[in-house]
Scaffold this motif. Sequence first.
Motif, PDB file in Angstrom:
ATOM      1  N   LYS A   1       1.340   5.431  -0.114  1.00 14.43           N
ATOM      2  CA  LYS A   1       0.755   6.741   0.170  1.00 14.43           C
ATOM      3  C   LYS A   1       1.744   7.809  -0.279  1.00 14.43           C
ATOM      4  CE  LYS A   1      -1.441   7.502   4.095  1.00 14.43           C
ATOM      5  NZ  LYS A   1      -1.634   7.772   5.550  1.00 14.43           N
TER       6      LYS A   1
ATOM      7  N   ASN B   1      -7.129  -4.857 -10.398  1.00 12.37           N
ATOM      8  CA  ASN B   1      -6.802  -3.898  -9.351  1.00 12.37           C
ATOM      9  C   ASN B   1      -7.368  -2.515  -9.609  1.00 12.37           C
ATOM     10  OD1 ASN B   1      -5.041  -5.620  -7.725  1.00 12.37           O
ATOM     11  ND2 ASN B   1      -3.866  -5.723  -9.612  1.00 12.37           N
ATOM     12  N   ALA B   2      -7.433  -2.126 -10.878  1.00 10.85           N
ATOM     13  CA  ALA B   2      -7.852  -0.758 -11.187  1.00 10.85           C
ATOM     14  C   ALA B   2      -9.351  -0.674 -11.382  1.00 10.85           C
ATOM     15  CB  ALA B   2      -7.146  -0.272 -12.432  1.00 10.85           C
TER      16      ALA B   2
ATOM     17  N   TRP C   1       0.874  -1.177   0.000  1.00 12.82           N
ATOM     18  CA  TRP C   1       0.000   0.000   0.000  1.00 12.82           C
ATOM     19  C   TRP C   1       0.904   1.217   0.000  1.00 12.82           C
ATOM     20  CZ3 TRP C   1      -0.723  -4.529   2.380  1.00 12.82           C
ATOM     21  CH2 TRP C   1      -1.901  -5.211   2.047  1.00 12.82           C
TER      22      TRP C   1
ATOM     23  N   ASP D   1      -3.890   4.708  -5.941  1.00 15.62           N
ATOM     24  CA  ASP D   1      -4.743   3.672  -6.517  1.00 15.62           C
ATOM     25  C   ASP D   1      -3.978   2.883  -7.573  1.00 15.62           C
ATOM     26  OD1 ASP D   1      -7.016   4.346  -5.044  1.00 15.62           O
ATOM     27  OD2 ASP D   1      -7.586   5.889  -6.506  1.00 15.62           O
ATOM     28  N   ALA D   2      -4.438   1.660  -7.810  1.00 12.03           N
ATOM     29  CA  ALA D   2      -3.894   0.856  -8.904  1.00 12.03           C
ATOM     30  C   ALA D   2      -4.239   1.535 -10.221  1.00 12.03           C
ATOM     31  CB  ALA D   2      -4.482  -0.550  -8.849  1.00 12.03           C
ATOM     32  N   ARG D   3      -3.405   1.316 -11.228  1.00 11.91           N
ATOM     33  CA  ARG D   3      -3.617   1.942 -12.533  1.00 11.91           C
ATOM     34  C   ARG D   3      -4.065   0.908 -13.559  1.00 11.91           C
ATOM     35  NH1 ARG D   3       1.418   5.055 -14.385  1.00 11.91           N
ATOM     36  NH2 ARG D   3       2.061   2.908 -14.626  1.00 11.91           N
TER      37      ARG D   3
ATOM     38  N   HIS E   1      -2.170  11.132   0.122  1.00 10.09           N
ATOM     39  CA  HIS E   1      -3.257  10.312  -0.392  1.00 10.09           C
ATOM     40  C   HIS E   1      -2.730   8.927  -0.771  1.00 10.09           C
ATOM     41  CE1 HIS E   1      -1.463  11.876  -4.096  1.00 10.09           C
ATOM     42  NE2 HIS E   1      -1.896  10.749  -4.645  1.00 10.09           N
ATOM     43  N   TRP E   2      -3.617   7.925  -0.650  1.00  5.90           N
ATOM     44  CA  TRP E   2      -3.251   6.573  -1.049  1.00  5.90           C
ATOM     45  C   TRP E   2      -3.222   6.504  -2.566  1.00  5.90           C
ATOM     46  CZ3 TRP E   2      -1.213   3.517   2.394  1.00  5.90           C
ATOM     47  CH2 TRP E   2      -1.540   3.691   3.735  1.00  5.90           C
TER      48      TRP E   2
END
Length: 158
Positions: free
Chosen positions: A128, A157-158, A126, A139-141, A136-137
Amino acid sequence: MAAPRVSVQEADFDLGAEVAALREGDGGTGAVVSFVGTVRDTSHGHDVVRMELEYYPGMTEKAIEAMVDAAFERFDIRGARVIHRVGVLDARAQIVLVAVTSAHRGQAFQACEFLMDYLKTQAPFWKKEHTAEGAHWVDARVQDDEALARWGIEGRNA
């Protein structure tokens, strides 16, 4: 004693030392391909100050070991080494190393790219990002799932 195939650690790594250890004692190695990922200092138009990485100790290493096993099954490689850093990393710091040895370059290039695509989408980390505007975390792309798909593996994941 041989170096472990997988390490998740806070400490930085030395590319030259890791490649030398991977090649040590293997006269059949004709190619070494390595990838070093670094923390970008910009993301989506914002200056990134640092990145923070969290993981599940034990589970993350086990997942990466399975990825390395999959690379050995798919490609004619002789050795592999994966190091992923965790904790707080400043912009431009080294974050990941994937190094692969084989008799010939083609298999080493493919295995290294496969491991990075797999690592990027399947390893339980994970991330950040910390910017001047806040944290902010990440996100997967979609692009990462698409890269994995070319190896015949579906990522969701995205």
